[in-house]
Design an enzyme around this catalytic site. Structure first.
Site, PDB file in Angstrom:
ATOM      1  N   ASP A   1       4.215  -5.680 -12.535  1.00 49.33           N
ATOM      2  CA  ASP A   1       4.751  -5.468 -13.892  1.00 49.33           C
ATOM      3  C   ASP A   1       5.146  -4.008 -14.027  1.00 49.33           C
ATOM      4  O   ASP A   1       4.573  -3.252 -14.807  1.00 49.33           O
ATOM      5  CB  ASP A   1       3.700  -5.847 -14.936  1.00 49.33           C
ATOM      6  CG  ASP A   1       4.289  -5.887 -16.344  1.00 49.33           C
ATOM      7  OD1 ASP A   1       5.517  -6.061 -16.462  1.00 49.33           O
ATOM      8  OD2 ASP A   1       3.525  -5.764 -17.318  1.00 49.33           O
TER       9      ASP A   1
ATOM     10  N   ALA B   1       2.262   2.754  -6.840  1.00 47.83           N
ATOM     11  CA  ALA B   1       1.689   1.521  -6.297  1.00 47.83           C
ATOM     12  C   ALA B   1       2.250   1.211  -4.914  1.00 47.83           C
ATOM     13  O   ALA B   1       1.564   0.630  -4.078  1.00 47.83           O
ATOM     14  CB  ALA B   1       1.952   0.364  -7.250  1.00 47.83           C
TER      15      ALA B   1
ATOM     16  N   PRO C   1      10.389   5.891 -12.093  1.00 45.62           N
ATOM     17  CA  PRO C   1       9.356   5.808 -11.054  1.00 45.62           C
ATOM     18  C   PRO C   1       9.213   4.455 -10.348  1.00 45.62           C
ATOM     19  O   PRO C   1       8.390   4.318  -9.465  1.00 45.62           O
ATOM     20  CB  PRO C   1       8.072   6.116 -11.861  1.00 45.62           C
ATOM     21  CG  PRO C   1       8.361   5.614 -13.235  1.00 45.62           C
ATOM     22  CD  PRO C   1       9.842   5.781 -13.455  1.00 45.62           C
TER      23      PRO C   1
ATOM     24  N   THR D   1       7.954  -0.932 -14.751  1.00 44.79           N
ATOM     25  CA  THR D   1       9.082  -0.697 -15.663  1.00 44.79           C
ATOM     26  C   THR D   1      10.395  -1.045 -14.958  1.00 44.79           C
ATOM     27  O   THR D   1      10.447  -1.159 -13.733  1.00 44.79           O
ATOM     28  CB  THR D   1       9.112   0.787 -16.080  1.00 44.79           C
ATOM     29  OG1 THR D   1       8.738   1.574 -14.956  1.00 44.79           O
ATOM     30  CG2 THR D   1       8.166   1.081 -17.204  1.00 44.79           C
TER      31      THR D   1
ATOM     32  N   ASP E   1      -1.489   1.968 -11.744  1.00 44.32           N
ATOM     33  CA  ASP E   1      -0.370   2.401 -12.604  1.00 44.32           C
ATOM     34  C   ASP E   1      -0.154   3.890 -12.346  1.00 44.32           C
ATOM     35  O   ASP E   1      -1.115   4.667 -12.306  1.00 44.32           O
ATOM     36  CB  ASP E   1      -0.683   2.156 -14.088  1.00 44.32           C
ATOM     37  CG  ASP E   1       0.574   2.300 -14.952  1.00 44.32           C
ATOM     38  OD1 ASP E   1       0.991   1.298 -15.568  1.00 44.32           O
ATOM     39  OD2 ASP E   1       1.141   3.421 -15.002  1.00 44.32           O
TER      40      ASP E   1
ATOM     41  N   GLN F   1       7.757   9.722 -17.864  1.00 47.93           N
ATOM     42  CA  GLN F   1       8.619   8.998 -18.802  1.00 47.93           C
ATOM     43  C   GLN F   1       8.329   9.417 -20.241  1.00 47.93           C
ATOM     44  O   GLN F   1       7.295  10.027 -20.515  1.00 47.93           O
ATOM     45  CB  GLN F   1       8.408   7.478 -18.641  1.00 47.93           C
ATOM     46  CG  GLN F   1       6.946   7.030 -18.657  1.00 47.93           C
ATOM     47  CD  GLN F   1       6.647   5.851 -17.737  1.00 47.93           C
ATOM     48  OE1 GLN F   1       7.543   5.087 -17.396  1.00 47.93           O
ATOM     49  NE2 GLN F   1       5.402   5.691 -17.341  1.00 47.93           N
TER      50      GLN F   1
HETATM   51  N1  SAM Z   1       6.665  -5.231 -19.711  1.00 52.89           N
HETATM   52  C1  SAM Z   1       7.328  -4.147 -19.166  1.00 52.89           C
HETATM   53  C2  SAM Z   1       8.814  -4.189 -19.157  1.00 52.89           C
HETATM   54  O1  SAM Z   1       9.372  -4.867 -19.989  1.00 52.89           O
HETATM   55  O2  SAM Z   1       9.459  -3.497 -18.336  1.00 52.89           O
HETATM   56  C3  SAM Z   1       6.597  -3.405 -18.088  1.00 52.89           C
HETATM   57  C4  SAM Z   1       5.314  -2.964 -18.719  1.00 52.89           C
HETATM   58  S1  SAM Z   1       4.251  -1.818 -18.098  1.00 52.89           S
HETATM   59  C5  SAM Z   1       4.045  -0.732 -19.481  1.00 52.89           C
HETATM   60  C6  SAM Z   1       5.090  -0.860 -16.901  1.00 52.89           C
HETATM   61  C7  SAM Z   1       4.196   0.141 -16.218  1.00 52.89           C
HETATM   62  O3  SAM Z   1       4.677   0.376 -14.895  1.00 52.89           O
HETATM   63  C8  SAM Z   1       4.136   1.521 -16.887  1.00 52.89           C
HETATM   64  O4  SAM Z   1       2.851   1.744 -17.417  1.00 52.89           O
HETATM   65  C9  SAM Z   1       4.485   2.500 -15.765  1.00 52.89           C
HETATM   66  O5  SAM Z   1       3.716   3.698 -15.793  1.00 52.89           O
HETATM   67  C10 SAM Z   1       4.213   1.655 -14.518  1.00 52.89           C
HETATM   68  N2  SAM Z   1       4.897   2.106 -13.311  1.00 52.89           N
HETATM   69  C11 SAM Z   1       6.194   2.493 -13.191  1.00 52.89           C
HETATM   70  N3  SAM Z   1       6.443   2.872 -11.922  1.00 52.89           N
HETATM   71  C12 SAM Z   1       5.283   2.712 -11.231  1.00 52.89           C
HETATM   72  C13 SAM Z   1       4.906   2.945  -9.871  1.00 52.89           C
HETATM   73  N4  SAM Z   1       5.786   3.438  -8.979  1.00 52.89           N
HETATM   74  N5  SAM Z   1       3.619   2.663  -9.505  1.00 52.89           N
HETATM   75  C14 SAM Z   1       2.730   2.179 -10.412  1.00 52.89           C
HETATM   76  N6  SAM Z   1       3.043   1.949 -11.701  1.00 52.89           N
HETATM   77  C15 SAM Z   1       4.291   2.208 -12.116  1.00 52.89           C
END
Ligand code: SAM
Length: 309
Positions: A167, A150, A176, A169, A117, A42
């Site tokens: 949590d 995950a 992802p 994205t 993550d 991303q």
């Molecule tokens: N608060 C947020 C929102 O408004 O969408 C989400 C916050 S957090 C930064 C989201 C995290 O999810 C990111 O660090 C991203 O790398 C992670 N992420 C995305 N897809 C993922 C996956 N398939 N497995 C693990 N982590 C994932």
């Protein structure tokens, strides 16, 4: 490739703009570009903004701001943890900033927190530039951090958790995370939870007109867990109210009165929260009619995923 930090003179301050799904745009005046990078998964920006202080953006969408991140992170963490009578093992999915680690570790019952993550570069940037969010939680001896998808992790592990906090994205097309908003994923999470296990998920915008995704997430979690309660928090830096869902195998969060919520938080040692408390919980879980009448919303599956363009 990272670019060096850039500070803008007042007359040249740019605006970071992102288009919301309803044809509306949000703009943040940028004082300083702290980090602009492209990871394998991303685009990543850490920007100091005039209105909300430091903000994290992924794929152009705000993830959290220094000013109000605790509205979001306290609300995602504590309902699921207090619904469990004795949460010892917590799994955090996504949540790059480390603020869910900070909040989970407040509970004196918690012995282990595993955070998975997918994006090591995002987590590295958060560790370095977002100290106010994690406050050193990554260094706590109860924490283990893994990088990978995950869902793949949950498919392979045999470990059992008391609480899972999701949590990820937003489920962007080509992004992802969309495989973590489906019935198959929630069934997997259910199977890795202890008998009194609980789960909370970020569940997209609840604003009128863009709330269909939220309603579908609620229905999908209801298809798997017996006790499910949706709630929402107005997050000023998002310019909208954000939805969450808490689910339990054995206990209805609604059965906890505001006094019982405060007593549980107090007993757990969670005494210096800035947002979440019994009275606020009663407010967050009060839903307007357009969100209560969502029984018709389609269930999300691996073959019919929720995808946000
Ligand atoms: N608060 C947020 C929102 O408004 O969408 C989400 C916050 S957090 C930064 C989201 C995290 O999810 C990111 O660090 C991203 O790398 C992670 N992420 C995305 N897809 C993922 C996956 N398939 N497995 C693990 N982590 C994932």
């Amino acid at each position: 490739m990272e670019s060096p930090a850039t500070v803008f003179p007042h007359s040249l301050m740019p605006w970071k703009t992102f288009s919301k799904r309803n044809g509306e745009r949000l703009s943040y005046q940028v004082l300083k570009e702290v980090l602009v990078a492209r990871t394998p998964y991303q685009s990543l920006e850490v920007l100091d903004t005039a209105a909300f202080g430091r903000c994290l953006f992924l794929d152009d969408k705000i993830q959290s701001s220094e000013m109000d991140e605790y509205f979001y992170h306290e609300s995602l963490t504590h309902p699921a943890l207090i619904t469990h009578p004795n949460p010892r093992r917590v799994l955090i999915i996504g949540s790059g900033e480390g603020a869910l680690l900070r909040e989970s570790l407040r509970h004196n019952t918690v012995e282990r927190v595993l955070m998975v993550d997918i994006d090591a570069e995002v987590v590295r940037a958060c560790k370095e530039h977002l100290f106010a969010w994690h406050q050193g939680a990554f260094e706590d001896t109860r924490v283990e951090l893994l990088h990978g998808d995950a869902r793949a992790y949950l498919e392979e592990t045999e470990e059992v958790f008391d609480t899972v906090l999701v949590d990820a994205t937003d489920p962007l097309t080509g992004g992802p995370s969309y495989r973590m908003f489906t019935r198959e994923f929630y069934l997997l999470a259910y199977s890795r939870l202890s008998p009194e296990g609980t789960m909370a998920v970020q569940a997209e915008s609840t604003d009128l007109g863009v709330h269909q995704g939220h309603l579908s997430i609620v229905q999908t979690v209801k298809a798997v867990f017996p006790y499910v309660a949706p709630y929402r928090v107005h997050v000023p830096s998002f310019g909208e109210s954000w939805g969450f869902v808490v689910a339990s195998k054995s206990r209805d969060l609604a059965s906890l009165t505001p006094t019982a919520v405060d007593q549980t938080l107090d007993r757990r040692g969670c005494r210096d929260l800035r947002f979440y408390e019994g009275q606020v919980q009663a407010h967050l879980f009060c839903q307007p009619r357009y969100l209560r009448e969502g029984a018709h919303a389609p269930i999300i599956t691996d073959s019919q995923p929720l995808l946000i363009v």
